[in-house]
Design an enzyme around this catalytic site. Structure first.
Site, PDB file in Angstrom:
ATOM      1  NE  ARG A 109      56.042  38.050 -11.301  1.00  0.00           N
ATOM      2  CZ  ARG A 109      55.377  36.917 -11.140  1.00  0.00           C
ATOM      3  NH1 ARG A 109      55.619  36.162 -10.101  1.00  0.00           N
ATOM      4  NH2 ARG A 109      54.497  36.550 -12.018  1.00  0.00           N
TER       5      ARG A 109
ATOM      6  CE  LYS B 214      49.324  35.194 -16.643  1.00  0.00           C
ATOM      7  NZ  LYS B 214      50.670  35.649 -16.265  1.00  0.00           N
TER       8      LYS B 214
ATOM      9  CD  GLU C 293      55.147  35.060 -18.384  1.00  0.00           C
ATOM     10  OE1 GLU C 293      54.403  34.118 -18.711  1.00  0.00           O
ATOM     11  OE2 GLU C 293      54.880  35.844 -17.449  1.00  0.00           O
TER      12      GLU C 293
HETATM   13  C1  3PG Z   1      53.145  33.644 -11.731  1.00  0.00           C
HETATM   14  O1  3PG Z   1      52.340  34.459 -11.359  1.00  0.00           O
HETATM   15  O2  3PG Z   1      54.297  33.582 -11.294  1.00  0.00           O
HETATM   16  C2  3PG Z   1      52.753  32.754 -12.838  1.00  0.00           C
HETATM   17  O3  3PG Z   1      51.388  32.784 -13.034  1.00  0.00           O
HETATM   18  C3  3PG Z   1      53.240  31.368 -12.600  1.00  0.00           C
HETATM   19  O4  3PG Z   1      52.535  30.776 -11.603  1.00  0.00           O
HETATM   20  P1  3PG Z   1      53.046  29.390 -10.989  1.00  0.00           P
HETATM   21  O5  3PG Z   1      54.276  29.696 -10.214  1.00  0.00           O
HETATM   22  O6  3PG Z   1      51.899  28.927 -10.158  1.00  0.00           O
HETATM   23  O7  3PG Z   1      53.344  28.459 -12.169  1.00  0.00           O
END
Ligand code: 3PG
Length: 213
Positions: free
Chosen positions: A51, A134, A47
């Site tokens: 961002r 999710k 994934e």
């Molecule tokens: C995020 O929002 O970046 C994802 O849900 C991943 O979260 P994490 O960095 O806690 O694994």
């Protein structure tokens, strides 16, 4: 694409490995070696979060790497869906779900792993025909205990918990009957990505891919 078809496809993606790496990649030059390192460690479903300014180029590069299945994360708008699809994403991930986002994914044939944090949100997705979601943000919402409780009345929906998941707590989620896999950024820490420690990332991926489920 119907919600049922989208759910079949996202289920297939979730079933590829116990962990979907959640990637925040700043430099498209890192895309190919990062995807290669994660796939080599046994994590083929990736994934890429939308961002960073480089994210769509990262998806374009990673989509060319053999053995990977690349999705776009942090989908918020219809334009995000169009951009993700155009870049070659095979699936989408969103922190929550809106009718507009679901409409856009269905219209653009992008299977969406939509976020749900509560029983009502899971019910809303199920009512529309989605059976895979999710669970986000997983730890902040009560973690595996909360997701287990949601699974009792709503066993039809299975989840990829994400947000605060790590090697330390992944087993708690993966042992639940309504969990297909987990998502997490811990397998691709930014210091390793930025210093090009690809062997270190393969080692983290191998550890994650061996988690029982
Ligand atoms: C995020 O929002 O970046 C994802 O849900 C991943 O979260 P994490 O960095 O806690 O694994």
């Amino acid at each position: 694409m119907t919600p049922a078809h989208a759910s079949d496809l996202t289920a297939q993606v979730c079933d590829l490995a116990p962990v979907i790496p959640v990637l925040v990649v700043k430099d498209a030059a890192h895309a190919t070696p990062l995807a290669t390192a994660l796939i080599a460690g046994g994590l083929p479903a990736l994934e890429v979060t939308l961002r960073t300014p480089a994210a769509l180029d990262v998806i374009r590069e990673m989509a060319q790497v053999d053995g990977g299945v690349v999705g776009a994360g942090t989908l918020l708008t219809e334009q995000d869906v169009i951009n993700a699809k155009e870049a070659g994403a095979s699936f989408g991930v969103s922190p929550g779900a809106t009718d507009r986002l679901l409409d856009a994914c269905e219209a653009n044939d992008l299977p969406l792993l939509a976020g749900a944090a509560t029983a009502s949100e899971a019910m809303a997705l199920l009512a529309r025909g989605y059976t895979v979601a999710k669970f986000f943000p997983a730890e902040a919402n009560g973690g595996a205990k909360a997701l287990k409780a949601i699974g009792a009345p709503i066993p039809q929906v299975s989840f990829c918990p994400t947000g605060g998941v790590s090697l330390a707590n992944a087993r708690d989620y993966l042992s639940l009957p309504n969990v297909r896999c987990v998502g997490g950024s811990w397998v691709a820490p930014s210091d390793k990505v930025e210093t090009g420690d690809w062997d270190g990332i393969t080692a983290l991926a191998a550890e994650a891919s061996n988690l029982p489920r």
